[in-house]
Design a protein around this motif. Structure first.
Motif, PDB file in Angstrom:
ATOM      1  N   GLU A   1       0.824  -1.210   0.000  1.00 57.21           N
ATOM      2  CA  GLU A   1       0.000   0.000   0.000  1.00 57.21           C
ATOM      3  C   GLU A   1       0.859   1.261   0.000  1.00 57.21           C
ATOM      4  N   GLN A   2       2.006   1.210   0.660  1.00 57.22           N
ATOM      5  CA  GLN A   2       2.874   2.388   0.751  1.00 57.22           C
ATOM      6  C   GLN A   2       3.786   2.553  -0.463  1.00 57.22           C
ATOM      7  N   GLN A   3       4.315   1.434  -0.979  1.00 58.44           N
ATOM      8  CA  GLN A   3       5.361   1.512  -1.995  1.00 58.44           C
ATOM      9  C   GLN A   3       5.061   0.738  -3.275  1.00 58.44           C
ATOM     10  N   GLY A   4       3.974   0.009  -3.303  1.00 58.66           N
ATOM     11  CA  GLY A   4       3.639  -0.798  -4.467  1.00 58.66           C
ATOM     12  C   GLY A   4       4.117  -2.229  -4.319  1.00 58.66           C
ATOM     13  N   TRP A   5       3.556  -3.100  -5.144  1.00 61.65           N
ATOM     14  CA  TRP A   5       3.862  -4.529  -5.046  1.00 61.65           C
ATOM     15  C   TRP A   5       5.297  -4.862  -5.416  1.00 61.65           C
ATOM     16  N   ASP A   6       5.929  -4.068  -6.248  1.00 61.38           N
ATOM     17  CA  ASP A   6       7.325  -4.342  -6.598  1.00 61.38           C
ATOM     18  C   ASP A   6       8.234  -4.259  -5.367  1.00 61.38           C
ATOM     19  N   ALA A   7       7.830  -3.485  -4.379  1.00 62.10           N
ATOM     20  CA  ALA A   7       8.637  -3.337  -3.165  1.00 62.10           C
ATOM     21  C   ALA A   7       8.484  -4.521  -2.217  1.00 62.10           C
ATOM     22  N   VAL A   8       7.497  -5.375  -2.465  1.00 57.87           N
ATOM     23  CA  VAL A   8       7.273  -6.539  -1.597  1.00 57.87           C
ATOM     24  C   VAL A   8       8.172  -7.673  -2.075  1.00 57.87           C
ATOM     25  N   THR A   9       9.214  -7.929  -1.307  1.00 54.46           N
ATOM     26  CA  THR A   9      10.127  -9.032  -1.603  1.00 54.46           C
ATOM     27  C   THR A   9      10.263  -9.875  -0.352  1.00 54.46           C
ATOM     28  N   THR A  10      10.648 -11.130  -0.529  1.00 58.40           N
ATOM     29  CA  THR A  10      10.819 -11.983   0.649  1.00 58.40           C
ATOM     30  C   THR A  10      11.934 -11.454   1.541  1.00 58.40           C
ATOM     31  N   ARG A  11      12.958 -10.903   0.945  1.00 57.74           N
ATOM     32  CA  ARG A  11      14.062 -10.342   1.743  1.00 57.74           C
ATOM     33  C   ARG A  11      13.558  -9.173   2.609  1.00 57.74           C
ATOM     34  N   ARG A  12      12.840  -8.250   1.988  1.00 58.35           N
ATOM     35  CA  ARG A  12      12.325  -7.101   2.730  1.00 58.35           C
ATOM     36  C   ARG A  12      11.330  -7.540   3.804  1.00 58.35           C
TER      37      ARG A  12
ATOM     38  N   SER B   1      13.726 -15.089   9.583  1.00 56.25           N
ATOM     39  CA  SER B   1      14.562 -15.438   8.441  1.00 56.25           C
ATOM     40  C   SER B   1      13.692 -15.739   7.212  1.00 56.25           C
ATOM     41  N   GLN B   2      14.314 -15.676   6.043  1.00 55.88           N
ATOM     42  CA  GLN B   2      13.585 -16.024   4.828  1.00 55.88           C
ATOM     43  C   GLN B   2      13.076 -17.470   4.856  1.00 55.88           C
ATOM     44  N   PRO B   3      13.841 -18.435   5.384  1.00 57.98           N
ATOM     45  CA  PRO B   3      13.292 -19.791   5.468  1.00 57.98           C
ATOM     46  C   PRO B   3      12.006 -19.875   6.302  1.00 57.98           C
ATOM     47  N   VAL B   4      11.898 -19.058   7.345  1.00 59.32           N
ATOM     48  CA  VAL B   4      10.656 -19.032   8.129  1.00 59.32           C
ATOM     49  C   VAL B   4       9.519 -18.519   7.251  1.00 59.32           C
ATOM     50  N   LEU B   5       9.803 -17.485   6.498  1.00 55.62           N
ATOM     51  CA  LEU B   5       8.805 -16.940   5.591  1.00 55.62           C
ATOM     52  C   LEU B   5       8.355 -18.004   4.585  1.00 55.62           C
ATOM     53  N   TYR B   6       9.330 -18.711   4.024  1.00 58.18           N
ATOM     54  CA  TYR B   6       9.003 -19.753   3.046  1.00 58.18           C
ATOM     55  C   TYR B   6       8.293 -20.952   3.683  1.00 58.18           C
ATOM     56  N   SER B   7       8.382 -21.104   4.984  1.00 57.42           N
ATOM     57  CA  SER B   7       7.633 -22.183   5.635  1.00 57.42           C
ATOM     58  C   SER B   7       6.139 -21.863   5.683  1.00 57.42           C
ATOM     59  N   HIS B   8       5.794 -20.588   5.465  1.00 54.04           N
ATOM     60  CA  HIS B   8       4.390 -20.165   5.433  1.00 54.04           C
ATOM     61  C   HIS B   8       3.872 -20.006   4.003  1.00 54.04           C
ATOM     62  N   PHE B   9       4.689 -19.417   3.164  1.00 55.23           N
ATOM     63  CA  PHE B   9       4.294 -19.127   1.782  1.00 55.23           C
ATOM     64  C   PHE B   9       5.451 -19.487   0.863  1.00 55.23           C
ATOM     65  N   ARG B  10       5.132 -20.105  -0.269  1.00 54.36           N
ATOM     66  CA  ARG B  10       6.187 -20.501  -1.207  1.00 54.36           C
ATOM     67  C   ARG B  10       6.786 -19.318  -1.950  1.00 54.36           C
ATOM     68  N   GLY B  11       6.185 -18.166  -1.799  1.00 55.53           N
ATOM     69  CA  GLY B  11       6.723 -16.989  -2.466  1.00 55.53           C
ATOM     70  C   GLY B  11       5.700 -15.882  -2.537  1.00 55.53           C
ATOM     71  N   LYS B  12       6.054 -14.869  -3.256  1.00 54.57           N
ATOM     72  CA  LYS B  12       5.227 -13.673  -3.364  1.00 54.57           C
ATOM     73  C   LYS B  12       3.848 -13.979  -3.947  1.00 54.57           C
ATOM     74  N   ARG B  13       3.789 -14.875  -4.896  1.00 56.19           N
ATOM     75  CA  ARG B  13       2.508 -15.222  -5.525  1.00 56.19           C
ATOM     76  C   ARG B  13       1.499 -15.715  -4.488  1.00 56.19           C
ATOM     77  N   GLU B  14       1.941 -16.569  -3.576  1.00 58.74           N
ATOM     78  CA  GLU B  14       1.032 -17.070  -2.541  1.00 58.74           C
ATOM     79  C   GLU B  14       0.648 -15.976  -1.560  1.00 58.74           C
ATOM     80  N   ILE B  15       1.556 -15.065  -1.287  1.00 60.75           N
ATOM     81  CA  ILE B  15       1.249 -13.934  -0.411  1.00 60.75           C
ATOM     82  C   ILE B  15       0.182 -13.062  -1.075  1.00 60.75           C
ATOM     83  N   ILE B  16       0.362 -12.790  -2.353  1.00 64.09           N
ATOM     84  CA  ILE B  16      -0.635 -12.016  -3.095  1.00 64.09           C
ATOM     85  C   ILE B  16      -1.991 -12.725  -3.041  1.00 64.09           C
TER      86      ILE B  16
END
Length: 192
Positions: free
Chosen positions: A27-38, A46-61
């Protein structure tokens, strides 16, 4: 509370945090700013924790799109419930839809513009997406006119609202004429 229940609660809390943070960044910066690292940096996991919930940005979207659909359905129903008569109800629906698209543009994009891996208008369409459509359908049946399928009318009305939302946001339609467009849409499409 058992250890398993606590772990499930903590997992659900992490997932909510991931989604809330992704939504905030988008909402603040646009979808391009949404990265797993950020996201990992912002939520302090950690990124592995993030990936344990979602396989990537597509699933988050996709997850944000489902949440958005639930929010949109609630907003549409609340608008319709507060209106007196068919004309006022259809006008309130149009305003609520366009207000949602304006107020939450990143969520709106997740629902309708981006690939969140979700199916629309199929048997495997997730329930929140079906419910957002139903929130329109259940309030438009009385204004479709003779011989017109309520489902087909709702698709047309939704498509018109989507076009207005998208073109206005892109600056291709002047925002100051929004109310006139809503009135014209309702007057021309809804048989009251």
């Amino acid at each position: 509370m058992s250890v398993q229940e606590r772990k499930e609660r903590e997992r659900a809390e992490r997932e909510r945090l991931i989604l809330a943070t992704a939504r905030e960044i988008a909402e603040q910066q646009g979808w391009d700013a949404v990265t797993t690292r950020r996201l990992a940096e912002r939520i302090e996991y950690s990124q592995p924790v993030l990936y344990s919930h979602f396989r990537g940005k597509r699933e988050i979207i996709g997850a944000i799109a489902l949440t958005g659909a639930t929010e949109m359905a609630a907003a549409l129903r609340a608008a319709a419930a507060g209106a007196d008569g068919p004309h006022a109800r259809v006008t309130a629906l149009a305003r609520a839809y366009l207000d949602f698209a304006t107020r939450s543009p990143a969520v709106y994009d997740a629902m309708f513009q981006l690939d969140g891996g979700l199916a629309w208008a199929r048997d495997d369409t997730p329930e929140p997406l079906k419910d957002a459509f139903t929130a329109l359908l259940e309030n438009l049946g009385e204004v479709t006119g003779d011989g017109v399928s309520p489902g087909l009318f709702t698709e047309l009305f939704w498509a018109a609202l989507h076009g207005l939302a998208t073109l206005t946001r892109a600056g291709r339609l002047p925002a100051e004429d929004a109310e006139r467009r809503i009135a014209l849409l309702v007057d021309r499409l809804a048989v009251i």
